[in-house]
Design a protein around this motif. Sequence first.
Motif, short mmCIF file in Angstrom:
data_model
loop_
_atom_site.label_atom_id
_atom_site.label_comp_id
_atom_site.label_asym_id
_atom_site.label_seq_id
_atom_site.Cartn_x
_atom_site.Cartn_y
_atom_site.Cartn_z
N GLY B 87 0.91 -0.85 -0.13
CA GLY B 87 -0.20 0.01 0.01
C GLY B 87 0.77 1.34 0.10
N MET B 88 0.30 2.34 -0.23
CA MET B 88 0.99 3.67 -0.46
C MET B 88 0.27 4.79 0.02
N PHE B 90 0.57 9.28 0.48
CA PHE B 90 1.31 10.05 -0.27
C PHE B 90 1.53 11.32 0.39
N ASN B 94 -4.65 12.85 -0.05
CA ASN B 94 -5.57 12.76 -1.24
C ASN B 94 -6.76 11.83 -1.13
N PRO B 95 -7.68 12.20 -0.27
CA PRO B 95 -8.99 11.43 -0.21
C PRO B 95 -9.67 11.69 -1.61
N PHE B 96 -10.21 10.65 -1.96
CA PHE B 96 -11.22 10.80 -3.21
C PHE B 96 -12.42 11.67 -2.80
N PRO B 97 -13.08 12.61 -3.64
CA PRO B 97 -14.15 13.41 -3.43
C PRO B 97 -15.36 12.61 -3.33
N LYS B 98 -15.46 11.70 -2.34
CA LYS B 98 -16.37 10.86 -1.89
C LYS B 98 -16.76 10.80 -0.43
N TYR B 106 -13.05 2.05 -0.78
CA TYR B 106 -12.78 1.94 -2.20
C TYR B 106 -11.89 0.56 -2.77
N GLY B 107 -10.96 0.38 -1.80
CA GLY B 107 -10.12 -0.74 -2.28
C GLY B 107 -10.76 -2.13 -2.38
N LEU B 145 -13.78 15.33 2.11
CA LEU B 145 -12.99 16.50 1.86
C LEU B 145 -13.33 17.62 3.15
N ARG B 159 -7.78 3.66 4.53
CA ARG B 159 -8.10 3.38 3.27
C ARG B 159 -6.98 2.31 2.74
N THR B 160 -5.78 2.86 3.11
CA THR B 160 -4.48 1.81 2.58
C THR B 160 -4.72 0.55 3.68
#
Lengths: 292, 250
Positions: B87-88, B90, B94-98, B106-107, B145, B159-160
């Motif tokens: 996993g990574m 950053f 950088n969360p998704f706009p969800k 998500y994964g 967000l 999330r990872t």
Amino acid sequence: MRNKKEKIIETILMLCAAVSVLTTIGILWVLLSESSSFFSKVSLKDFLTDTEWTPLFAEKHFGILPLIAGTMLTTFIAIVIALPTGLSIAIYLNEYAPKKFRKVVKPLLEVLAAIPTVVYGYFALMVVTPFLQKFIPDMAGFNALSPGIVMGIMIIPIISSLSEDALYSVPKALREASYGMGATRLQTAFKVLVPAATSGITVSIILAISRAIGETMIVAIAAGQQPRLTLNPLVPIETITTYIVQVSLGDVVQGSLEYQTIFAAGIALFALTFVLNNISYFIKKKFQEKYE
Amino acid sequence: MAKLDAEKVNVYYGDHHIIKDVNLSIQENTVTAFIGPSGCGKSTFLRLLNRMNDYIENFKKTGDILIDGGDIYDKKVRVEDLRKRVGMVFQKPNPFPKSIYENVVYGLRIQGIKDKSKLDAVVENSLKKVALWGEVKDKLQQSALALSGGQQQRLCIARTLAVEPTIILMDEPASALDPISSAKIEDLISELKENFTIIIVTHNMQQASRVSDKTAFFYLGELVEFGDTDQIFTKPVKELTQNYITGRFG
């Protein structure tokens, strides 16, 4: 001296800007004044509810619905063709294509929008219709399907180009987040990029619809010029724009009721595209900065 | 056996020789810090480990990178499967706009998992591991967000974790955060070490010395020195390392 020069330049520039605004106002004024005398003779209710449009016949009907149906039908067919194709192209160019390929193909695609529409019209009439008749024998020589398809091809670059811009501006960080979770490129495109670029893509669709609604030549040549309230794409129909052309080229007397129908049709067209453009402006404003 | 082995790794972008002959071995359940001045290749090297460089044009790699003994650049390896294991996190959150919920699952969604009770359990577990559950449990359906930068970064870590990787790569995960959020991320790293192998790129010397067991110093694409963090920061073997950690350049 210098100040004076600046002043003159400023004035010239302002006049240039004023020309476009004045033109719009002028067009609106002509549309409104001519159609107001139309509506003094034909009630708005008849105009909006009558199911026949026969201003040039002995028995006159002034229902705009058949023309709106024709316009919507061809536009709908065009969007059904252009949206999946345009969006696929945008996703391909953005996600998969090598940079060099994208550089070459994007301008080439935009050439599609630069072909004169009269060429498209004859392409629909002479190539697409005969081709489709091989598969659909009872399709009329003039119909909504074939110009609708060709119009769809014409507006592909509007959707592909603007959608590609929208996808391109999705932050790289979101793309990487998705890849980093083990998503494929396709999953990333549909689950992250397209949702994040929704506003830009919607705007492209609305602009494409506006373009299709306003398109004249293709439908004038290939759709048959017969106002008919139908959703059957295989029979001749007429759109608002085509009617305006038909009457303008004919020998109606200026100032007559028949003449004024042009402006009534014109204002219906204006209202449609005006509403769509405003929706797209609204969407653009509302969602623009959401992901920045 | 080492968790991860890099053998004679070289990376080129076109004519640029970015990584030069790097050999490195990382043990399971340790935290390894990559330090070095900007442009030294540490981020590029980190991104080799989950193949995030694959889509860069003109990217070329030689040498082998083995995880659990298997070559991750082997033709048979699906890069998507690799990234589930590695996993990574950053630099910028950088969360998704969800919604918060959708970010965490998500994964799992892209793996086709639909079972609601399983997803719910994973969300709760993952958010608890990053100490975010208490703060967000009542607003899981709200947009991610709306969270603060530090919360967003912890969400990204959650999330990872949700896809159960064994290695977590972190690319300057705290550099965009305030000191308090940054400290929380550091605490988190120490806790996660129990169950994961962590590799972190950082510009912050103190951070590297606080959180890591091993430190690798990169300079101009070369791995200058690699060893126990205590040793690197107290008595480095190479003069270059000494100069860098004492702030004489960088």
